[in-house]
Write a protein that holds these residues in place. Structure first.
Motif, mmCIF file in Angstrom:
data_model
loop_
_atom_site.group_PDB
_atom_site.id
_atom_site.type_symbol
_atom_site.label_atom_id
_atom_site.label_comp_id
_atom_site.label_asym_id
_atom_site.label_seq_id
_atom_site.Cartn_x
_atom_site.Cartn_y
_atom_site.Cartn_z
ATOM 1 N N ASP A 173 -48.884 -14.008 -40.895
ATOM 2 C CA ASP A 173 -47.938 -15.001 -40.392
ATOM 3 C C ASP A 173 -47.546 -16.036 -41.446
ATOM 4 O O ASP A 173 -46.858 -17.009 -41.127
ATOM 5 C CB ASP A 173 -48.544 -15.738 -39.181
ATOM 6 C CG ASP A 173 -48.850 -14.800 -38.036
ATOM 7 O OD1 ASP A 173 -48.102 -13.822 -37.856
ATOM 8 O OD2 ASP A 173 -49.840 -15.041 -37.319
ATOM 9 N N ASP A 174 -47.953 -15.840 -42.677
ATOM 10 C CA ASP A 174 -47.691 -16.816 -43.734
ATOM 11 C C ASP A 174 -46.203 -16.842 -44.072
ATOM 12 O O ASP A 174 -45.615 -15.827 -44.440
ATOM 13 C CB ASP A 174 -48.510 -16.470 -44.974
ATOM 14 C CG ASP A 174 -48.387 -17.513 -46.073
ATOM 15 O OD1 ASP A 174 -47.894 -18.628 -45.800
ATOM 16 O OD2 ASP A 174 -48.779 -17.211 -47.214
ATOM 17 N N THR A 175 -45.594 -18.011 -43.944
ATOM 18 C CA THR A 175 -44.168 -18.184 -44.269
ATOM 19 C C THR A 175 -43.963 -18.575 -45.723
ATOM 20 O O THR A 175 -42.839 -18.601 -46.192
ATOM 21 C CB THR A 175 -43.560 -19.286 -43.376
ATOM 22 O OG1 THR A 175 -44.214 -20.522 -43.680
ATOM 23 C CG2 THR A 175 -43.709 -18.949 -41.909
ATOM 24 N N GLY A 176 -45.025 -18.905 -46.404
ATOM 25 C CA GLY A 176 -44.920 -19.338 -47.787
ATOM 26 C C GLY A 176 -44.718 -20.833 -47.930
ATOM 27 O O GLY A 176 -44.755 -21.366 -49.025
#
Length: 93
Positions: free
Chosen positions: A75-78
């Protein structure tokens, strides 16, 4: 459920009266279970067995943390936040 051999089971009375013999049994078997009033009460472990158990627990904790991190990476969007930004979000200043 753990199973123990008959010669790994000791009574509290045995331990009190014959600790040296009980210690020897524990060293040979790496563990003994101590009964009180015909019920399991305590476990006595050889130090190596105890260290092995601690190492396994640590490994399991590491694997659990690794699984959580893998799940979060999905789920990492950065997007990253500085400590100041986080403080501002929660009125910590």
């Amino acid at each position: 459920m753990l199973t123990f051999e008959k010669n790994e089971i000791l009574s509290t009375t045995d331990v009190i009266k014959n600790f040296s013999d009980c210690r020897k049994i524990t060293k040979e078997k790496s563990r003994t279970i101590i009964f009180k009033n015909n019920k399991p009460d305590l476990v006595m472990l050889d130090i190596q067995e105890y260290e092995n158990m601690c190492n396994l627990i640590s490994l399991l904790e590491d694997l659990d943390i690794q699984a959580v991190l893998k799940e979060r990476l999905k789920d990492d969007t950065g997007k990253r936040y500085s400590l100041d930004e986080i403080g501002s979000m929660y009125n910590l200043k």
